[in-house]
Design an enzyme around this catalytic site. Sequence first.
Site, PDB file in Angstrom:
ATOM      1  N   ASP A  39       0.804  -1.220   0.000  1.00 38.04           N
ATOM      2  CA  ASP A  39       0.000   0.000   0.000  1.00 38.04           C
ATOM      3  C   ASP A  39       0.838   1.271   0.000  1.00 38.04           C
ATOM      4  O   ASP A  39       0.362   2.347   0.381  1.00 38.04           O
ATOM      5  CB  ASP A  39      -0.949   0.011   1.201  1.00 38.04           C
ATOM      6  CG  ASP A  39      -0.206   0.036   2.533  1.00 38.04           C
ATOM      7  OD1 ASP A  39       1.024  -0.188   2.534  1.00 38.04           O
ATOM      8  OD2 ASP A  39      -0.858   0.269   3.564  1.00 38.04           O
ATOM      9  N   GLU A  40       2.088   1.198  -0.433  1.00 32.16           N
ATOM     10  CA  GLU A  40       2.938   2.378  -0.516  1.00 32.16           C
ATOM     11  C   GLU A  40       3.742   2.346  -1.808  1.00 32.16           C
ATOM     12  O   GLU A  40       4.008   1.275  -2.353  1.00 32.16           O
ATOM     13  CB  GLU A  40       3.903   2.448   0.677  1.00 32.16           C
ATOM     14  CG  GLU A  40       3.222   2.615   2.020  1.00 32.16           C
ATOM     15  CD  GLU A  40       4.241   2.684   3.152  1.00 32.16           C
ATOM     16  OE1 GLU A  40       4.454   3.785   3.695  1.00 32.16           O
ATOM     17  OE2 GLU A  40       4.825   1.646   3.481  1.00 32.16           O
TER      18      GLU A  40
END
Length: 323
Positions: A19-20
């Site tokens: 998620d980054e």
Amino acid sequence: MVNEIYQRYTDQVEPFGIDESWLDVTGSQNLFGTGPEIADEIRRTVREELGLTVSVGVSFNKAFAKLGSDYKKPDATTVISRENFRRIVWPLPVGALLYVGKAAQETLAQLQVRTIGQLAACDRALVAKRLGKMGEMIHDYANGLDMSPVRAADDAREIKSVGNGMTYRRNLVGLEDIRLAVLTLSDSVSARMRRHGVKCRTVQVLIRDPGFKSISRQRALPAPTHLGKEIAEAALSIIRDAWDLRAPIRMITITGANLTDAGGAGEQLSLFAPPDDESREKRERLEAAMDGIREKFGQDAIGPAGVLGNDIGIGGAGWNKDE
């Protein structure tokens, strides 16, 4: 979907975890504005189109950009520049720095290093003596010296090793616990090597006990392999030679190193049996079939025997106990 939005602003988008992502917007500023302006525009776009909030760190290197993204949440932009990083970053706990985990924090605390500023001021050679190459890396990070580039997700990367490790739910004690852990890790490593089209000439094993004491050993193979059975045989042999099987183990990592292209590796031999082309080909077909089952039904669809119902924290209910 979020990464697709990022790619509207730059083609240099490097995912980090699930998620980054890092973005290099150096070449995009004539089109979209400064780094902070692009960050704010991305936050607005993601919020309006997907209903999600993102926090962004804007900095001159990846380590500080990552730290900035965690600095203020939710839905915030934090700018860490060459001029202000000492004021913002150095008072923070050393654990806020990229790759400084719990074990590293405990080691650094023995050196009276508890903040990023203290790490930056500490003797680099001393940190390296305690933490090896990782110590050198995090010391550089603390001083703003991360020079690693942002790489696009589809950039070809040279694979130097393929490994997998796990910290277990309880201590492993005795050969049966160790064998189960080794079989599972070797199965994962071999599947990934086949997916990348490589074989290893060397097997490495890292063992850590409950007191965070670690040992690392490696062994060259008679011939390159990407078979889980052979990797497991080598790893178990290493552990038997290097470890007291009565002593508890908290973590094991198994790595295939000294890689070669699978298409040109030539004949492969078992460590403990004479060459047998027919049985080896059968094993290769079996493990390839397992890869196909996992691709179709998921990673937990089939796996090493004994995983079902274990209490050390590996596998899932879908693993096949009869493999």
